[in-house]
Write an enzyme that holds these catalytic residues in place. Structure first.
Site, PDB file in Angstrom:
ATOM      1  CB  CYS A 391       9.766  17.653  14.578  1.00  0.00           C
ATOM      2  SG  CYS A 391       8.573  16.476  15.606  1.00  0.00           S
ATOM      3  CG  HIS A 518      13.239  14.444  13.301  1.00  0.00           C
ATOM      4  ND1 HIS A 518      13.868  15.123  14.088  1.00  0.00           N
ATOM      5  CD2 HIS A 518      12.082  14.050  14.141  1.00  0.00           C
ATOM      6  CE1 HIS A 518      13.036  15.721  15.136  1.00  0.00           C
ATOM      7  NE2 HIS A 518      11.917  14.765  15.414  1.00  0.00           N
ATOM      8  CD  GLU A 520      16.300  15.798  11.725  1.00  0.00           C
ATOM      9  OE1 GLU A 520      15.529  16.192  10.823  1.00  0.00           O
ATOM     10  OE2 GLU A 520      16.044  16.051  12.900  1.00  0.00           O
TER      11      GLU A 520
HETATM   12  N1  GLN Z   1       7.383  18.453  21.180  1.00  0.00           N
HETATM   13  C1  GLN Z   1       6.923  18.101  19.925  1.00  0.00           C
HETATM   14  C2  GLN Z   1       5.917  16.856  20.020  1.00  0.00           C
HETATM   15  O1  GLN Z   1       6.179  15.998  20.836  1.00  0.00           O
HETATM   16  C3  GLN Z   1       7.788  18.201  18.955  1.00  0.00           C
HETATM   17  C4  GLN Z   1       9.008  17.075  19.182  1.00  0.00           C
HETATM   18  C5  GLN Z   1      10.323  17.119  18.116  1.00  0.00           C
HETATM   19  O2  GLN Z   1      10.460  18.220  17.685  1.00  0.00           O
HETATM   20  N2  GLN Z   1      10.864  16.218  17.856  1.00  0.00           N
HETATM   21  O3  GLN Z   1       5.083  16.591  19.328  1.00  0.00           O
END
Ligand code: GLN
Length: 544
Positions: A391, A518, A520
């Site tokens: 992310c 994600h 995970e």
């Molecule tokens: N802050 C970033 C976004 O909103 C990544 C979010 C995250 O890593 N879950 O796109």
């Protein structure tokens, strides 16, 4: 004797898990272990967490406050205990599995405004307790489960949890033997006296009794074995049979707990108390094989976890657990080396990273620690260290590549710098109109199509369409796509509906991936996540 697998029982049984004496005793692990044992006996069980805070969900909570925010397939931002439930049972949870006081009140207030209670005074009893009951029974009435295990957050005696305990009292009364209450408590050892002490447990059971709830089973967290005398004493003072006093001794790994609970007979007690068929011993063969492999690794690797919340062990819970699953699959112990992103600079990056066989850059929000992440990624890219960016980690990889390979010194995400000449990561169009922060991100499972000629396609075992969970607002800016591709950063997974880059891979690197989702959240004991499994393998290859 009962033979074969039971079908869904005509009446769903409700099991409540309350906590006493202190917080952090591990109600989530006990609930997950019980669900695992019931599942291994052929029953269908689900787990629900009731959280006594006023936030609508933990999505707006800082990880320092509440640890990781876990995301379900249906896009609910939930308590991290739901992650344990899924990792243990391999069954997906949903919004219905996590309810907060905020959500309960919001529902009741909405009904009040609609006029549903016209004429009456809206009160905690019965209106709030009815809404809590509705949220519990929704799972039972779905017809999908034999057992609904409801974990009440907080500790008995907290003001916030009173309406929940009152609901338990009412449901017990209504459901009789279709309901059981497990109270998880602490039996501390007093070194000066050389004794385990039962008094705090007696007090916390008393507090429960004052609220009208007699626990059926007492699970005692302890750092040493409970002897018969202690068990009898707890039974006597807490009005339970000695067989209902279950020892939960500190374990080397959370994954030991189902086996320990089976040895203590927690599942049998629950079945007996709820008038359910006990049947043959649960089938835990695969689980025990996992445990054996976990404890007997033949190799080890060091993987750096670069993030800004590393001082808090629960902030990256699912990532840590995904490494446990993936390491075990590779017969390898993964030493996760925590690296604070605010402490990584050009001058110390090689000292911090030279002993690592792989680097993971963590998800996150906001500007703090970004530059350290970018520096760590540059090091991993240039020194050919296996790298996984999750992310924000992927977004930082795109920024790093933009700055150091494409030469855009001001490449950035508009989350950090609103006005940059090179917004390589930018907010999605549909997000621009949203003002509220709670629950408004791209959340939950979305489709991603893998490039059939890419390595990621093989990592996912030849699946073309994968579904992974998201929690973000910002995206790879497609205006830069061609340039990145030409320079060797390849999009290998795309959300075809919205044409969004989901996975990037570097061409001239042994193992360098960034994922906008994600992985995970979907790693379980029964099904370790392929991206993590392959990442650990790459780290092992890098080591040799
Ligand atoms: N802050 C970033 C976004 O909103 C990544 C979010 C995250 O890593 N879950 O796109």
């Amino acid at each position: 004797m009962f033979i074969g697998k039971p079908n869904i029982m005509s009446q769903t049984k409700y099991i409540f898990v309350t906590g006493g004496v202190t917080s952090s005793l591990g109600k989530g692990i006990i609930s997950s272990s019980l669900a695992k044992l019931l599942q291994a006996r052929g029953f269908k069980a689900t787990i629900q967490k009731l959280d006594p805070y006023i936030n609508i969900d933990p999505g707006t909570l800082n990880p320092y406050e509440h640890g990781e925010c876990y995301v379900t397939e249906d896009g609910a931002e939930t308590d991290l205990d739901l992650g344990h439930y899924e990792r243990f049972s391999n069954v997906p949870t949903s919004q219905a599995n996590n309810v907060t006081t905020g959500r309960i009140y919001q529902a009741v207030i909405n009904k009040e405004r609609r006029g549903d209670y016209l004429g009456s005074t809206v009160q905690v009893i019965p209106h709030i307790t009815d809404e809590i009951k509705r949220c519990i029974k929704v799972l039972g009435e779905s017809g999908k489960y034999d057992f609904v295990i409801t974990e009440i957050g907080g500790t008995v005696g907290d003001i916030e949890s009173l309406p929940y305990i009152e609901t338990v009292r009412q449901m017990r009364w209504e459901l009789g033997e279709s309901c059981a209450v497990i109270h998880l408590t602490l039996i501390p050892y007093l070194a000066a006296a050389g004794e385990l002490k039962t008094k705090p447990t007696q007090h916390s059971v008393k507090a429960l009794l004052e609220q009208g709830v007699q626990p059926d089973i007492i699970v005692c967290r302890t750092d040493r074995s409970l002897n018969e005398g202690i068990r009898r004493k707890i039974a006597l003072f807490c009005n339970v049979s000695p067989s209902s006093v279950i020892e939960s001794i500190d374990a080397e790994s959370i994954y030991d707990v189902p086996v320990l609970m089976m040895q203590e007979g927690l599942d049998v007690e629950v079945l007996n108390k709820t008038n359910s068929l006990v049947g043959p011993e649960p089938e835990l063969k695969i689980w025990k094989e996992f445990l054996f492999k976990l404890k007997n690794p033949s190799d080890e690797v060091n993987i750096g976890l670069v993030g800004k919340y590393v001082e808090l062990k629960d902030a990256y819970k699912s990532i840590n657990e995904a490494f446990v699953h993936a390491g075990t699959q590779n017969s390898c112990k993964v030493n996760v080396v925590l690296i604070h992103s605010e402490e990584v600079f050009e001058e110390n990056v090689s000292a911090k990273m030279e002993a690592l066989h792989g680097v993971l850059v963590a998800p996150g929000f906001g500007n703090r620690g970004i530059e350290g992440k970018v520096i760590a990624i540059r090091y991993a890219r240039e020194n050919k260290i296996p790298f996984l960016g999750i992310c924000l980690g992927m977004q930082c990889a795109v920024i790093e590549f933009g700055r150091n390979v494409l030469g855009y010194k001001d490449a950035h995400s508009t989350e950090m710098v609103e006005k940059t000449d090179h917004p390589v990561i930018d907010i999605m169009e549909e997000q621009k109109k949203i003002n509220n922060l709670g629950g408004t991100m791209r959340l939950g499972a979305y489709q991603c199509k893998l490039d059939k000629d890419s390595r990621i396609f093989n990592i996912y075992d030849g699946e073309e369409d994968i579904y992974e969970r998201h929690r973000h607002r910002y995206e790879f800016n497609n205006d830069y796509l061609e340039e990145y591709k030409k320079a060797g950063l390849i999009p290998v997974g795309i959300n075809t509906k919205n044409n969004l880059v989901e996975i990037i891979e570097l061409k001239d690197h042994p193992w360098f991936f960034g994922v906008q989702f994600h992985p995970e959240y979907k790693s379980t004991v029964a099904k370790p996540h392929p991206v993590f499994v392959n990442f650990v393998k790459a780290a092992l290859d890098n080591k040799s």
